[in-house]
Design an enzyme around this catalytic site. Structure first.
Site, mmCIF file in Angstrom:
data_model
loop_
_atom_site.group_PDB
_atom_site.id
_atom_site.type_symbol
_atom_site.label_atom_id
_atom_site.label_comp_id
_atom_site.label_asym_id
_atom_site.label_seq_id
_atom_site.Cartn_x
_atom_site.Cartn_y
_atom_site.Cartn_z
ATOM 1 N N ALA A 116 -7.566 -20.525 3.043
ATOM 2 C CA ALA A 116 -7.203 -19.507 2.044
ATOM 3 C C ALA A 116 -7.553 -18.147 2.628
ATOM 4 O O ALA A 116 -8.558 -18.010 3.337
ATOM 5 C CB ALA A 116 -7.952 -19.739 0.739
ATOM 6 N N TYR A 121 -16.956 16.075 20.564
ATOM 7 C CA TYR A 121 -17.015 17.390 19.910
ATOM 8 C C TYR A 121 -16.318 18.475 20.721
ATOM 9 O O TYR A 121 -16.539 18.624 21.922
ATOM 10 C CB TYR A 121 -18.476 17.824 19.673
ATOM 11 C CG TYR A 121 -18.588 19.318 19.482
ATOM 12 C CD1 TYR A 121 -17.937 19.942 18.411
ATOM 13 C CD2 TYR A 121 -19.280 20.114 20.391
ATOM 14 C CE1 TYR A 121 -17.987 21.321 18.253
ATOM 15 C CE2 TYR A 121 -19.329 21.495 20.237
ATOM 16 C CZ TYR A 121 -18.681 22.099 19.173
ATOM 17 O OH TYR A 121 -18.710 23.449 19.021
ATOM 18 N N CYS A 149 0.828 -1.218 0.000
ATOM 19 C CA CYS A 149 0.000 0.000 0.000
ATOM 20 C C CYS A 149 0.861 1.266 0.000
ATOM 21 O O CYS A 149 0.399 2.334 -0.388
ATOM 22 C CB CYS A 149 -0.923 0.018 1.213
ATOM 23 S SG CYS A 149 -1.879 -1.492 1.373
ATOM 24 N N PRO A 181 -10.695 -29.148 5.004
ATOM 25 C CA PRO A 181 -10.552 -28.457 6.298
ATOM 26 C C PRO A 181 -9.101 -28.221 6.722
ATOM 27 O O PRO A 181 -8.854 -27.380 7.606
ATOM 28 C CB PRO A 181 -11.274 -29.374 7.294
ATOM 29 C CG PRO A 181 -11.507 -30.661 6.591
ATOM 30 C CD PRO A 181 -11.426 -30.413 5.110
HETATM 31 P P1 FAD Z 1 -0.289 -10.110 -1.236
HETATM 32 O O1 FAD Z 1 -0.077 -9.157 -0.142
HETATM 33 O O2 FAD Z 1 -0.209 -9.605 -2.635
HETATM 34 O O3 FAD Z 1 0.723 -11.322 -1.062
HETATM 35 C C1 FAD Z 1 0.711 -12.424 -1.916
HETATM 36 C C2 FAD Z 1 2.108 -12.967 -2.009
HETATM 37 O O4 FAD Z 1 2.048 -14.312 -2.450
HETATM 38 C C3 FAD Z 1 2.983 -12.239 -3.030
HETATM 39 O O5 FAD Z 1 4.128 -11.713 -2.411
HETATM 40 C C4 FAD Z 1 3.331 -13.303 -4.049
HETATM 41 O O6 FAD Z 1 4.647 -13.177 -4.551
HETATM 42 C C5 FAD Z 1 3.186 -14.566 -3.247
HETATM 43 N N1 FAD Z 1 2.882 -15.747 -4.062
HETATM 44 C C6 FAD Z 1 1.952 -15.848 -5.040
HETATM 45 N N2 FAD Z 1 1.942 -17.096 -5.553
HETATM 46 C C7 FAD Z 1 2.895 -17.791 -4.888
HETATM 47 C C8 FAD Z 1 3.372 -19.119 -4.968
HETATM 48 N N3 FAD Z 1 2.835 -19.985 -5.822
HETATM 49 N N4 FAD Z 1 4.364 -19.498 -4.135
HETATM 50 C C9 FAD Z 1 4.911 -18.627 -3.249
HETATM 51 N N5 FAD Z 1 4.499 -17.357 -3.142
HETATM 52 C C10 FAD Z 1 3.506 -16.944 -3.941
HETATM 53 N N6 FAD Z 1 -5.285 -2.085 0.073
HETATM 54 C C11 FAD Z 1 -5.855 -1.243 0.957
HETATM 55 O O7 FAD Z 1 -6.720 -1.653 1.730
HETATM 56 N N7 FAD Z 1 -5.458 0.064 1.034
HETATM 57 C C12 FAD Z 1 -4.496 0.580 0.227
HETATM 58 O O8 FAD Z 1 -4.142 1.756 0.339
HETATM 59 C C13 FAD Z 1 -3.906 -0.274 -0.721
HETATM 60 N N8 FAD Z 1 -2.962 0.185 -1.571
HETATM 61 C C14 FAD Z 1 -2.342 -0.675 -2.433
HETATM 62 C C15 FAD Z 1 -1.340 -0.190 -3.257
HETATM 63 C C16 FAD Z 1 -0.688 -1.039 -4.123
HETATM 64 C C17 FAD Z 1 0.384 -0.504 -5.033
HETATM 65 C C18 FAD Z 1 -1.010 -2.422 -4.134
HETATM 66 C C19 FAD Z 1 -0.275 -3.357 -5.030
HETATM 67 C C20 FAD Z 1 -2.030 -2.915 -3.325
HETATM 68 C C21 FAD Z 1 -2.708 -2.047 -2.469
HETATM 69 N N9 FAD Z 1 -3.736 -2.501 -1.640
HETATM 70 C C22 FAD Z 1 -4.333 -1.639 -0.761
HETATM 71 C C23 FAD Z 1 -4.201 -3.899 -1.702
HETATM 72 C C24 FAD Z 1 -3.537 -4.754 -0.649
HETATM 73 O O9 FAD Z 1 -2.171 -4.559 -0.654
HETATM 74 C C25 FAD Z 1 -3.885 -6.207 -0.907
HETATM 75 O O10 FAD Z 1 -5.282 -6.350 -0.801
HETATM 76 C C26 FAD Z 1 -3.213 -7.168 0.062
HETATM 77 O O11 FAD Z 1 -1.821 -7.038 0.008
HETATM 78 C C27 FAD Z 1 -3.599 -8.608 -0.257
HETATM 79 O O12 FAD Z 1 -2.945 -9.473 0.591
HETATM 80 P P2 FAD Z 1 -2.628 -10.981 0.157
HETATM 81 O O13 FAD Z 1 -1.877 -11.599 1.263
HETATM 82 O O14 FAD Z 1 -3.859 -11.621 -0.327
HETATM 83 O O15 FAD Z 1 -1.707 -10.818 -1.123
#
Ligand code: FAD
Length: 554
Positions: A289, A436, A51, A285
């Site tokens: 995810a 307030y 983020c 189970p």
């Molecule tokens: P991620 O945090 O994306 O992590 C997933 C990880 O899994 C990645 O590092 C990836 O490399 C790894 N991975 C994938 N497949 C595999 C595999 N097969 N084996 C091993 N590793 C793997 N949300 C907000 O609420 N507010 C914000 O201001 C905001 N700003 C954002 C700005 C940017 C630029 C981005 C990119 C996202 C933003 N988000 C924001 C969204 C938020 O970051 C995501 O919703 C959140 O990070 C999701 O978490 P996650 O764990 O599902 O995935």
């Protein structure tokens, strides 16, 4: 503690080491000191602040290292969690409870058994099918590696113009930051407006703010083709045939959940994401995810929905981490999609459903728009805030809200999101006992004012009509001052300033359907109450007044 040191160690394997995965890992350790916890991350970093990525471009976050929230070393030292970066999970064998892992450092493949598996593979940015992966000046902004590419290109080249494709939250954050570096930015959006989560009248001021800061905004702009000089993109072609010359392109045009790994292992999917129960367990189970890949339960509809945001990812990681490590946890709650973005001097935020989305989902709704000072108007520095509240016509249950303004937007959105989390109604909002003092708010906070307007609407004291309501054939009473009316005329309206209504109401026909209009709806409410109280049969107030109508009717 759920295990003694003599019992075999529970092995919790986590795929993905950022928001959801890292939260799950740290939480699992806090509830189970004995478990073996391994995190596989295919990239070089874990737990980085995605983020925060856009804010390094313009220098708001000056140091790149600040984006590394936690390191593998810290995870090992503090939690004894085995973090394996550059290790990609390529297959899951649920019968054998094994994950196949590709080590990108060595090229080797190995297999890793698990007792409990948490999949947190996140999402990835969508790109047009004709996206030139080989182009040195085409970028996306999703990972720290993406950011490094962007920063080194900006350093090494004299970039004067950047085209940002996609006007969602990340796109707008990026635009703001590029502009702060003194780079001219062109923003392209396929939809008719920026920030599709907001209703049009709430998004337009943000679009105006972008323009005010020199950003060229193209809406209804469908990118169809890139033009190249060698491998370098030099122009973008749009569906209407127009061309935009550019030095660099940043694509932020939506995302998709990375569900392939789960899907290939027979994990059940919903419409687009992984199906989970309240403990984030899949149809298996022992397999959980979390994060962007799952469908959460939306509070408004009760239906499963993808909501790729950091808050739900962290909370779902915490639930899965607790449950996998101890066999029990509090359930994951519902989500609202509460979001916020800063765009230069304005902030826009929303929670729940917009009016447009309610209508798309056939959810009956009504709405009000109010404008109020973010703190007591007599206290220096008061800034205008616009708040839209969407609610059910029968019960007054809040369905959504959005706000824009220079200050205090976050607080109002979080108050309303909190009320929604408890199934609050507009009557509940009107009754909230909020802190307030003049530097902070008003005795009647903007949240109260929006709720009062909604209560008036529901109780028909008087009812409200939408800002773009067709006024043809109605008796329209414009209660603004003569000066205001001259500056922004409303054709065919009868002009009677609000302070003259009590004396001049006889000039009006009390049998005709009447709509009262002012700048924001506040004075019109006073006038409409007068008319209703004086026996007018059908009086309504134009929601948001001329300040909003002028955005929608040009
Ligand atoms: P991620 O945090 O994306 O992590 C997933 C990880 O899994 C990645 O590092 C990836 O490399 C790894 N991975 C994938 N497949 C595999 C595999 N097969 N084996 C091993 N590793 C793997 N949300 C907000 O609420 N507010 C914000 O201001 C905001 N700003 C954002 C700005 C940017 C630029 C981005 C990119 C996202 C933003 N988000 C924001 C969204 C938020 O970051 C995501 O919703 C959140 O990070 C999701 O978490 P996650 O764990 O599902 O995935």
């Amino acid at each position: 503690m759920s295990q003694t040191s003599s019992s075999p160690k529970l092995r919790i394997l986590i795929i993905g080491g950022v928001a959801g995965g890292a939260s799950a890992a740290a939480r699992a350790r806090r509830v189970n000191a004995q478990a073996e916890i391994i995190v596989l991350e295919k990239g070089p970093y874990i737990s980085f602040a995605n983020c925060g990525l856009p804010y390094h471009i313009g220098g708001d976050i000056a140091k790149r290292e600040s984006l590394l929230v936690a390191t593998p070393e810290l995870f090992h030292q503090r939690f004894r969690i085995d973090i394996r970066t550059m290790q990609e999970a390529t297959a899951i064998d649920r019968n054998g409870k094994n994950v196949t892992v590709k080590n990108h450092n060595t090229g080797e493949t190995y297999s890793l058994p698990y007792d409990k598996l948490i999949i947190a593979t996140g999402s990835e940015p969508l790109r047009p099918p004709f996206y030139p992966t080989q182009a040195p000046n085409a970028f996306q902004l999703w990972t720290l590696t993406d950011l490094d590419r962007v920063m080194s290109y900006l350093k090494a080249h004299s970039v004067k113009r950047v085209s940002v494709v996609g006007a969602g939250f990340v796109g707008l954050e990026t635009v703001e930051q590029l502009q702060r570096r003194g780079i001219a930015v062109e923003l392209l959006e396929r939809a008719p407006q920026v920030l599709g989560q907001l209703d049009r009248e709430m998004a337009l001021p943000i679009q105006n703010e972008l323009t005010r800061h020199g950003v060229k905004v193209y809406v209804n702009a469908e990118l169809t083709k890139f033009e190249f000089d060698g491998e370098r993109i030099v122009a973008l072609e749009l569906a209407d045939g127009s061309k935009i010359e550019t030095d660099m392109v940043l694509i932020g045009a939506g995302i998709r959940p990375r569900v392939e790994l789960a899907q290939a292992a027979g994990i059940e999917l919903g419409k687009r994401g992984v199906k989970v129960n309240e403990f984030m367990q899949t149809n298996d189970p022992d397999v959980y995810a979390v994060g962007d890949i799952v469908e959460y339960t939306h509070r408004v509809t009760g239906l499963p929905q993808l909501l790729p945001l950091a808050g739900p990812a962290n909370r779902s990681g915490r639930v899965a981490g607790t449950h996998a490590a101890s066999g029990k946890s509090e359930p994951m709650g519902t989500v609202l999609g509460t979001s916020i973005v800063r765009v230069f001097d304005l902030t826009a935020a929303c929670t729940g459903f917009s009016e447009r989305v309610c209508k798309l989902n056939n959810i009956p709704c009504r709405s009000v728009i109010i404008q109020a000072a973010h703190h007591a108007s007599y206290f220096p520095g008061a800034k205008n805030l616009t708040l839209k509240l969407i609610y059910a016509p029968d019960s007054g249950k809040i369905l959504g809200a959005s706000a824009i303004g220079a200050e205090g937007v976050d607080k109002r959105m979080d108050i309303i999101a909190t009320a929604m989390q408890f199934d609050g109604t507009v009557y509940d909002l009107a009754d909230l006992d909020l802190a307030y003092a003049p530097p902070y708010g008003s005795a009647k906070d903007p949240v109260h004012m929006a709720a009062f307007a909604a209560c008036n609407d529901l109780q028909e004291w008087p009812q409200i009509v939408e800002p773009d309501f067709d006024l043809e054939g109605l008796q329209v009473v414009d209660v603004r001052t003569a000066k205001e009316r001259d500056a922004l005329p409303l054709p065919n309206a009868i002009g009677i300033p609000v302070d003259e209504i009590a004396a001049r109401w006889q000039e009006l026909d009390n049998t005709r359907p009447t709509v009262v209009v002012c700048h924001s709806g506040k004075r019109a409410h006073v006038a409409a109450c007068w008319l209703k109280g004086l026996g007018f049969q059908d009086v309504k107030n134009l929601s948001g007044g001329m300040s909003i109508r002028k955005l929608l009717i040009t």
